[in-house]
Design a protein around this motif. Structure first.
Motif, PDB file in Angstrom:
ATOM      1  N   LEU A  19       0.785  -1.173  -0.093  1.00 59.50           N
ATOM      2  CA  LEU A  19      -0.077   0.079  -0.012  1.00 59.50           C
ATOM      3  C   LEU A  19       1.032   1.223  -0.123  1.00 59.50           C
ATOM      4  O   LEU A  19       0.316   2.158  -0.611  1.00 59.50           O
ATOM      5  CB  LEU A  19      -0.889   0.099   1.201  1.00 59.50           C
ATOM      6  N   SER A  20       2.008   1.089   0.736  1.00 60.26           N
ATOM      7  CA  SER A  20       2.974   2.282   0.756  1.00 60.26           C
ATOM      8  C   SER A  20       3.054   3.109  -0.639  1.00 60.26           C
ATOM      9  O   SER A  20       2.758   4.328  -0.634  1.00 60.26           O
ATOM     10  CB  SER A  20       4.206   2.077   1.374  1.00 60.26           C
ATOM     11  N   TYR A  21       3.537   2.667  -1.553  1.00 52.46           N
ATOM     12  CA  TYR A  21       3.931   3.216  -2.672  1.00 52.46           C
ATOM     13  C   TYR A  21       2.705   3.705  -3.462  1.00 52.46           C
ATOM     14  O   TYR A  21       2.504   4.867  -3.968  1.00 52.46           O
ATOM     15  CB  TYR A  21       4.809   2.089  -3.612  1.00 52.46           C
ATOM     16  N   LEU A  22       1.651   2.792  -3.227  1.00 55.48           N
ATOM     17  CA  LEU A  22       0.295   3.102  -4.137  1.00 55.48           C
ATOM     18  C   LEU A  22      -0.093   4.494  -3.568  1.00 55.48           C
ATOM     19  O   LEU A  22      -0.649   5.365  -4.256  1.00 55.48           O
ATOM     20  CB  LEU A  22      -0.814   2.225  -4.160  1.00 55.48           C
ATOM     21  N   PHE A  23      -0.337   4.802  -2.118  1.00 52.66           N
ATOM     22  CA  PHE A  23      -0.936   5.679  -1.591  1.00 52.66           C
ATOM     23  C   PHE A  23      -0.033   6.942  -1.637  1.00 52.66           C
ATOM     24  O   PHE A  23      -0.188   8.092  -1.741  1.00 52.66           O
ATOM     25  CB  PHE A  23      -1.099   5.604  -0.088  1.00 52.66           C
ATOM     26  N   ILE A  34      -9.093  -4.986 -11.890  1.00 51.84           N
ATOM     27  CA  ILE A  34      -7.950  -5.671 -12.902  1.00 51.84           C
ATOM     28  C   ILE A  34      -8.360  -5.712 -14.133  1.00 51.84           C
ATOM     29  O   ILE A  34      -7.273  -5.365 -14.977  1.00 51.84           O
ATOM     30  CB  ILE A  34      -7.755  -7.068 -12.141  1.00 51.84           C
ATOM     31  N   VAL A  35      -9.458  -5.817 -14.870  1.00 55.16           N
ATOM     32  CA  VAL A  35      -9.671  -5.881 -16.128  1.00 55.16           C
ATOM     33  C   VAL A  35      -9.586  -4.380 -16.579  1.00 55.16           C
ATOM     34  O   VAL A  35      -8.842  -4.258 -17.900  1.00 55.16           O
ATOM     35  CB  VAL A  35     -11.159  -6.518 -16.655  1.00 55.16           C
ATOM     36  N   ALA A  36     -10.232  -3.386 -15.801  1.00 50.70           N
ATOM     37  CA  ALA A  36      -9.795  -1.764 -16.521  1.00 50.70           C
ATOM     38  C   ALA A  36      -8.613  -1.460 -16.156  1.00 50.70           C
ATOM     39  O   ALA A  36      -7.906  -0.987 -17.453  1.00 50.70           O
ATOM     40  CB  ALA A  36     -10.968  -1.251 -15.416  1.00 50.70           C
ATOM     41  N   VAL A  37      -7.670  -1.971 -15.303  1.00 48.68           N
ATOM     42  CA  VAL A  37      -6.468  -1.659 -15.211  1.00 48.68           C
ATOM     43  C   VAL A  37      -5.503  -2.319 -16.360  1.00 48.68           C
ATOM     44  O   VAL A  37      -4.664  -1.559 -17.135  1.00 48.68           O
ATOM     45  CB  VAL A  37      -5.540  -2.052 -13.953  1.00 48.68           C
ATOM     46  N   ILE A  38      -5.776  -3.213 -16.719  1.00 53.51           N
ATOM     47  CA  ILE A  38      -4.896  -4.127 -17.852  1.00 53.51           C
ATOM     48  C   ILE A  38      -5.425  -3.312 -19.252  1.00 53.51           C
ATOM     49  O   ILE A  38      -4.468  -2.883 -20.069  1.00 53.51           O
ATOM     50  CB  ILE A  38      -5.534  -5.661 -17.970  1.00 53.51           C
ATOM     51  N   ALA A  59      -6.220  -0.397 -19.609  1.00 50.82           N
ATOM     52  CA  ALA A  59      -5.804   0.798 -19.691  1.00 50.82           C
ATOM     53  C   ALA A  59      -4.245   1.036 -20.077  1.00 50.82           C
ATOM     54  O   ALA A  59      -3.855   1.891 -20.890  1.00 50.82           O
ATOM     55  CB  ALA A  59      -6.162   1.819 -18.596  1.00 50.82           C
ATOM     56  N   VAL A  60      -3.459   0.128 -19.391  1.00 55.13           N
ATOM     57  CA  VAL A  60      -2.189  -0.138 -19.712  1.00 55.13           C
ATOM     58  C   VAL A  60      -1.785  -0.576 -20.977  1.00 55.13           C
ATOM     59  O   VAL A  60      -0.868   0.298 -21.642  1.00 55.13           O
ATOM     60  CB  VAL A  60      -1.420  -1.203 -18.551  1.00 55.13           C
ATOM     61  N   LEU A  61      -2.346  -1.434 -21.541  1.00 51.83           N
ATOM     62  CA  LEU A  61      -2.110  -1.768 -22.960  1.00 51.83           C
ATOM     63  C   LEU A  61      -2.333  -0.773 -24.099  1.00 51.83           C
ATOM     64  O   LEU A  61      -1.772  -0.557 -24.810  1.00 51.83           O
ATOM     65  CB  LEU A  61      -3.010  -3.062 -23.337  1.00 51.83           C
ATOM     66  N   SER A  62      -3.654   0.005 -23.703  1.00 54.66           N
ATOM     67  CA  SER A  62      -3.890   1.132 -24.413  1.00 54.66           C
ATOM     68  C   SER A  62      -2.798   2.073 -24.355  1.00 54.66           C
ATOM     69  O   SER A  62      -2.453   2.681 -25.604  1.00 54.66           O
ATOM     70  CB  SER A  62      -5.185   1.650 -23.872  1.00 54.66           C
ATOM     71  N   GLY A  63      -2.208   2.408 -23.156  1.00 57.82           N
ATOM     72  CA  GLY A  63      -1.237   3.446 -23.109  1.00 57.82           C
ATOM     73  C   GLY A  63      -0.001   3.166 -23.850  1.00 57.82           C
ATOM     74  O   GLY A  63       0.988   3.840 -24.083  1.00 57.82           O
ATOM     75  N   HIS A  64       0.384   1.667 -24.220  1.00 55.17           N
ATOM     76  CA  HIS A  64       1.496   1.389 -24.850  1.00 55.17           C
ATOM     77  C   HIS A  64       1.071   1.177 -26.688  1.00 55.17           C
ATOM     78  O   HIS A  64       2.101   0.622 -27.109  1.00 55.17           O
ATOM     79  CB  HIS A  64       2.060  -0.025 -24.306  1.00 55.17           C
ATOM     80  N   GLY A  65      -0.038   1.533 -26.847  1.00 56.08           N
ATOM     81  CA  GLY A  65      -0.428   1.352 -28.242  1.00 56.08           C
ATOM     82  C   GLY A  65      -1.214   0.009 -28.524  1.00 56.08           C
ATOM     83  O   GLY A  65      -1.299  -0.144 -29.794  1.00 56.08           O
ATOM     84  N   GLY A  66      -1.581  -0.525 -27.478  1.00 54.95           N
ATOM     85  CA  GLY A  66      -2.480  -1.758 -27.748  1.00 54.95           C
ATOM     86  C   GLY A  66      -1.838  -3.254 -27.609  1.00 54.95           C
ATOM     87  O   GLY A  66      -0.524  -3.071 -27.185  1.00 54.95           O
ATOM     88  N   PHE A  67      -2.346  -4.150 -27.668  1.00 54.79           N
ATOM     89  CA  PHE A  67      -1.756  -5.525 -27.222  1.00 54.79           C
ATOM     90  C   PHE A  67      -0.435  -5.770 -27.991  1.00 54.79           C
ATOM     91  O   PHE A  67       0.386  -6.121 -27.385  1.00 54.79           O
ATOM     92  CB  PHE A  67      -2.855  -6.486 -27.281  1.00 54.79           C
ATOM     93  N   ILE A  68      -0.824  -5.757 -29.317  1.00 52.30           N
ATOM     94  CA  ILE A  68       0.319  -6.255 -30.081  1.00 52.30           C
ATOM     95  C   ILE A  68       1.440  -5.355 -30.126  1.00 52.30           C
ATOM     96  O   ILE A  68       2.561  -5.842 -29.966  1.00 52.30           O
ATOM     97  CB  ILE A  68      -0.185  -6.228 -31.809  1.00 52.30           C
ATOM     98  N   LEU A  87       1.195   2.561 -13.115  1.00 47.00           N
ATOM     99  CA  LEU A  87      -0.013   2.946 -12.989  1.00 47.00           C
ATOM    100  C   LEU A  87      -0.016   4.499 -12.908  1.00 47.00           C
ATOM    101  O   LEU A  87      -1.353   4.921 -12.986  1.00 47.00           O
ATOM    102  CB  LEU A  87      -0.791   2.368 -11.818  1.00 47.00           C
ATOM    103  N   SER A  88       0.872   5.290 -12.666  1.00 49.12           N
ATOM    104  CA  SER A  88       0.953   6.429 -12.292  1.00 49.12           C
ATOM    105  C   SER A  88       0.472   7.487 -13.464  1.00 49.12           C
ATOM    106  O   SER A  88       0.116   8.515 -13.207  1.00 49.12           O
ATOM    107  CB  SER A  88       2.451   6.928 -11.805  1.00 49.12           C
ATOM    108  N   SER A  89       0.552   6.959 -14.696  1.00 50.68           N
ATOM    109  CA  SER A  89       0.263   7.782 -15.690  1.00 50.68           C
ATOM    110  C   SER A  89      -1.443   7.703 -16.063  1.00 50.68           C
ATOM    111  O   SER A  89      -1.919   8.347 -17.020  1.00 50.68           O
ATOM    112  CB  SER A  89       0.887   7.417 -16.930  1.00 50.68           C
ATOM    113  N   LEU A  90      -1.880   6.647 -15.452  1.00 57.41           N
ATOM    114  CA  LEU A  90      -3.618   6.607 -15.622  1.00 57.41           C
ATOM    115  C   LEU A  90      -4.471   7.497 -15.397  1.00 57.41           C
ATOM    116  O   LEU A  90      -4.044   8.425 -14.390  1.00 57.41           O
ATOM    117  CB  LEU A  90      -3.959   5.207 -14.796  1.00 57.41           C
ATOM    118  N   PRO A  91      -5.505   7.848 -15.859  1.00 53.01           N
ATOM    119  CA  PRO A  91      -6.360   8.837 -15.238  1.00 53.01           C
ATOM    120  C   PRO A  91      -6.703   8.785 -13.906  1.00 53.01           C
ATOM    121  O   PRO A  91      -6.910   7.549 -13.195  1.00 53.01           O
ATOM    122  CB  PRO A  91      -7.858   8.443 -16.215  1.00 53.01           C
TER     123      PRO A  91
END
Length: 504
Positions: free
Chosen positions: A144-148, A194-198, A200-209, A316-320
């Motif tokens: 929790l420490s780093y996330l908070f 977990i589904v939403a985070v995955i 968002a992270v993939l989208s931030g790198h241009g998609g799955f492929i 996760l720091s760059s997520l909305p």
């Protein structure tokens, strides 16, 4: 910031509301510890899953093993689902429920005492559980420490204290049923989060492929594209992680106790399916997400090593803001569900299996409830103290705790459910082997990884126990037959309709 705070306030309000709603189920020892053995499949399956996966898994393990093994770390989540959930329910679920009710057992040490007719084994098991559940409880706070710090820019100690107080309130008031109902809510949050985070992270790198291509380009000493390969750069150590984090649940008191409380036969079958699917999404999702650690920005610790606990928060720091708020609630859900399960198991075990048989033999139900609630608060305070001033090895506390507990308890519990030939000497050998390998390795470090040491401790117990059982004095045959008689009971039912015999 407003969105994050609102999400947290709603979350905490729901948790406390469920705690006070459940207080009617916690008026006696059976209700407080096991929910009256009448908990349905959905509550039991989510209680099992949320106790399984905490912030240590989401932040610590996902980042650490994702960095080391790349996408192959997803195998850990698959192993957790198949071996740690599906097979655990199939092999242990039904027989645990039947035999523990037959023996009037409410804790794992109590099961050992009655199954092997030994008060000394019961006390020894309660001491092992007490000693190694405390550091595991403390490690739950670590993620929790780093996330908070990332989301609120506040001292994580404030978060640790608030979380501990709120968890303590709803568990002390509502007992097992409060934890089970809260686990259902927290589990649903974890599934969607977990589904939403995955995504968002993939989208931030241009998609799955595009993300896979970026990961494949990361250099490796083993082979090109190792971090995007099927088995990763280090499959042997990966196997050790799979064994510890999957098979380990078979010997953990706070996990097995969920089977004690389940309602009936049908609930076991339904719970098996729900628990497995939950593990596929949550564990598979966590380790799949961690598989992209190599391309997510990695910080170095003060000694120059990789700061594994910062990997997932950095990712996760760059997520909305709304998604960061969901992640905070997700990790809080995972942590509070595991914490509540651990402290309830610790307090009930110490009260029923140590204090009552040794010091207060005439303890009535009311006093037992008081003792458990007081000890529950004590365990939370101790775990907070450790978490606020952690020792240097706190990052490995979960692995050490799992290794010692599962190494000691797995073999005598599993064999004890199925084989009449297990002896007291063999159970002692398993206790000594599990704790001995794990603790000695903490100081001597003859096995490089604490994870592998835990896996070896479990496998060693499974081998040593039957060998010692064959060479040592047997238990009384009549007593053992009586214990196993619960598995042979026949139930007569009225025949409503019979198919006619086929005419010639």
């Amino acid at each position: 910031m407003v969105i994050k705070i609102i999400l947290l306030l709603v979350f905490f309000s729901v948790m406390l509301g469920i705690g006070f709603y459940s207080r009617k189920h916690a008026t006696n020892v059976n209700g407080f510890v096991l929910g009256g053995r009448s908990v349905g499949p959905w509550l039991t399956a989510f209680a099992y899953g949320t106790s399984y996966f905490s912030a240590v898994v989401f932040v610590g393990y996902a980042g650490q093993f994702g960095y080391k093994y790349g996408l192959a770390s997803t195998w850990i989540g698959i192993g957790n689902a198949i071996l740690g959930s599906l097979l655990a329910w199939v092999v242990l679920g039904r027989r645990t429920r039947i035999m523990t009710k037959h023996l009037h057992s409410m804790t794992m040490p109590d099961f050992f005492g009655k199954r092997y007719n030994s008060k000394t084994l019961r006390v020894a098991a309660s001491m092992i559980a007490f000693i190694f559940l405390i550091p595991y409880t403390a490690s739950v706070y670590n993620g929790l420490s780093y996330l908070f710090g990332m989301a609120f820019d506040v001292d994580f100690r404030v978060c640790v204290i608030v979380m501990a107080v709120l968890t303590g309130i709803y568990v002390i008031v509502g007992g097992y049923m409060a934890t089970a109902l809260n686990d259902l809510v927290q589990g649903i949050i974890m599934l969607f989060g977990i589904v939403a985070v995955i995504g968002a992270v993939l989208s931030g790198h241009g998609g799955f492929i595009a993300t896979i291509k970026e990961l494949a380009a990361v250099p490796s000493d083993v082979m090109p594209g190792a971090y995007a390969s099927f088995f990763g750069p280090d499959p042997l150590n990966l196997l050790g992680v799979v064994i510890l984090t999957s098979l380990g649940t078979w010997g953990l008191p706070q996990m097995i106790q969920k089977f004690y409380a389940i309602k009936d036969e049908k609930s076991v079958h339904t719970g098996t399916i729900i628990s497995t699917l939950f593990a596929v999404v949550v564990a598979g999702g966590c380790y799949f997400l961690g598989g992209f650690s190599q391309i997510s920005g990695v910080e170095s610790a003060a000694d120059g090593t990789v700061a594994y606990d910062t990997i997932i928060p950095t990712m996760l720091s760059s997520l909305p803001d709304i998604l960061i708020g969901i992640v905070i609630v997700l990790v809080l859900s995972a942590s509070m569900s595991t914490l509540s399960s651990l402290v309830l198991t610790s307090s009930s075990t110490l009260t029923l299996d140590f204090i009552k048989p040794l010091f207060v033999k005439n303890m009535d139900e009311k006093k037992q409830l008081i003792w458990m609630r007081v000890l529950l608060a004590f365990f939370i305070v101790i775990s907070v103290v450790i978490a606020l001033d952690p020792p240097a090895f706190i990052a490995q506390l979960m692995g050490i705790s799992w290794g010692a507990l599962a190494g000691a308890f797995l073999a005598p519990f599993l064999y004890g459910l199925y084989w009449k030939g297990v002896t007291k000497a063999a159970v002692w050998a398993s206790f000594i082997c599990g704790v001995g390998i794990t603790v000695s390795n903490m100081f001597l470090k003859y096995i490089a990884s604490p994870i592998n040491a835990g896996a070896i401790a479990m496998i060693a117990g499974l081998i040593i126990l039957p060998i010692v059982s064959l060479l040592s004095p047997k238990l009384d045959k009549k007593e053992v037959d009586d214990i196993f008689s619960c598995m042979d009971e026949k139930v007569m039912v009225e025949k409503k309709m019979a198919l006619p015999e086929e005419e010639e």
